[in-house]
Enzyme design. Structure first.
Site, mmCIF file in Angstrom:
data_model
loop_
_atom_site.group_PDB
_atom_site.id
_atom_site.type_symbol
_atom_site.label_atom_id
_atom_site.label_comp_id
_atom_site.label_asym_id
_atom_site.label_seq_id
_atom_site.Cartn_x
_atom_site.Cartn_y
_atom_site.Cartn_z
ATOM 1 C CE LYS A 49 36.528 36.568 36.506
ATOM 2 N NZ LYS A 49 37.913 36.349 36.013
ATOM 3 C CD GLN A 93 39.126 33.681 33.979
ATOM 4 O OE1 GLN A 93 38.725 34.831 34.051
ATOM 5 N NE2 GLN A 93 39.311 32.918 35.041
ATOM 6 C CG ASP A 116 42.562 40.016 36.552
ATOM 7 O OD1 ASP A 116 41.740 39.894 37.471
ATOM 8 O OD2 ASP A 116 42.503 39.372 35.484
#
Ligand code: GUN
Length: 288
Positions: A49, A93, A116
């Site tokens: 990422k 994460q 997200d």
């Protein structure tokens, strides 16, 4: 036909890079990833990422914390990122270590920085049919991939296998928004085979190698495989047995090179969108 996530994501990333390049305002989009502990898969995902963000001209930072980090401390760190106006997008994460309550942590991120799309407000908007600035990346990537191949899901019988908050539930909502008839299956589903036999679209997101094989699929169906499983041999495979499934399916995603690259591209698109919303720039290209 192979649904090629590598090629599709590459084109998308080029578009995003161009848009970032055209930004004339005082700030560039900035993404912060928070990684707690040393989960080897998470290490790889987060590194990728950060690398892709860098290639696009998106500013990025990795904030690392040890595995024994306490929930209260992590929340304080997220509050700091909420306050920091130079940060547009924040992701934690997953999975988090056991002592940390995932949902409580995700709720700490400001909805407008929630890259997200996992905050209950953003998930709630999706449920209501209102597109939030950031949709969960993997399901959003699936929709983009289907769009790239001009696959219209309206009226299709869709079977989603797996009910996670990250993939199963949000893809169920996105497909419903696009007028598919969705059946959500999971580990307690009694006759998965019967559902699969009548499904025009199958999204497999269970995390079990080769759970679905070609003989249970409807001829001419569309197969989207979200699974990434490592066999004892070291080989990476999906939740679908690719070789037997490709004999039955009209369209199928490979693993790797299907959904995975699309997920990262959508994270970048989400980062750009959050920056646009925060800067008062009009957002184009809504997904749903
Ligand atoms: N772990 C597995 N998938 C995801 C994702 O889409 N976002 C985050 N933050 N963690 C994940």
């Amino acid at each position: 036909m192979i649904l090629d996530g590598k090629v599709t994501s590459k084109a998308l990333l080029q578009e995003i890079a161009q848009e970032v390049g055209r930004l004339t305002g005082p700030t560039k989009p900035k993404l912060v990833a928070v990684l707690v502990g040393e989960n080897p898969a998470s290490e790889i995902y987060v590194a990728r990422k950060m690398k892709v963000a860098d290639e696009l001209g998106i500013l990025s930072e990795l904030h690392r914390f040890p595995a024994h980090t306490e929930e209260a401390f992590l929340k304080e760190e997220l509050e700091k990122l909420n306050q920091d106006t130079s940060v547009n997008a924040v992701l934690v994460q997953l999975p988090l270590p056991k002592q940390i309550h995932t949902e409580r942590v995700l709720q700490t991120i400001l909805p407008e920085k929630d890259v997200d799309g996992f905050h209950p407000i953003n998930m709630g908007q999706l449920l209501l049919g209102i597109e939030p600035p950031a949709l969960p990346c993997t399901p959003a990537g699936i929709m983009k991939l289907l769009d790239a191949y001009k696959i219209d899901v309206s009226g299709l019988n869709a079977c989603v296998v797996g009910r996670s908050n990250i993939v199963g539930k949000p893809i169920m909502l996105m497909l419903t928004q696009r007028n598919a008839t969705v059946t959500l299956c999971h580990s307690k589903t009694r006759n998965l085979e019967a559902v699969l036999e009548s499904s025009d679209l199958v999204v497999a997101a269970i995390g079990q190698a080769h759970l679905i094989s070609g003989n249970t699929l409807k001829r001419g169906c569309i197969v989207v495989d979200v699974g990434i499983n490592r066999l004892p041999s070291g080989q990476l495979v999906g939740d679908v047995d690719f070789e037997s499934a490709r004999e039955k399916a009209a369209f199928i995603t490979p693993v790797p090179g299907g959904v995975g690259p699309m997920t990262i591209a959508m994270l970048m698109m989400n980062t750009l969108r959050l920056h646009q919303v925060q800067q008062g720039i009009q957002v184009k290209n809504w997904l749903l």
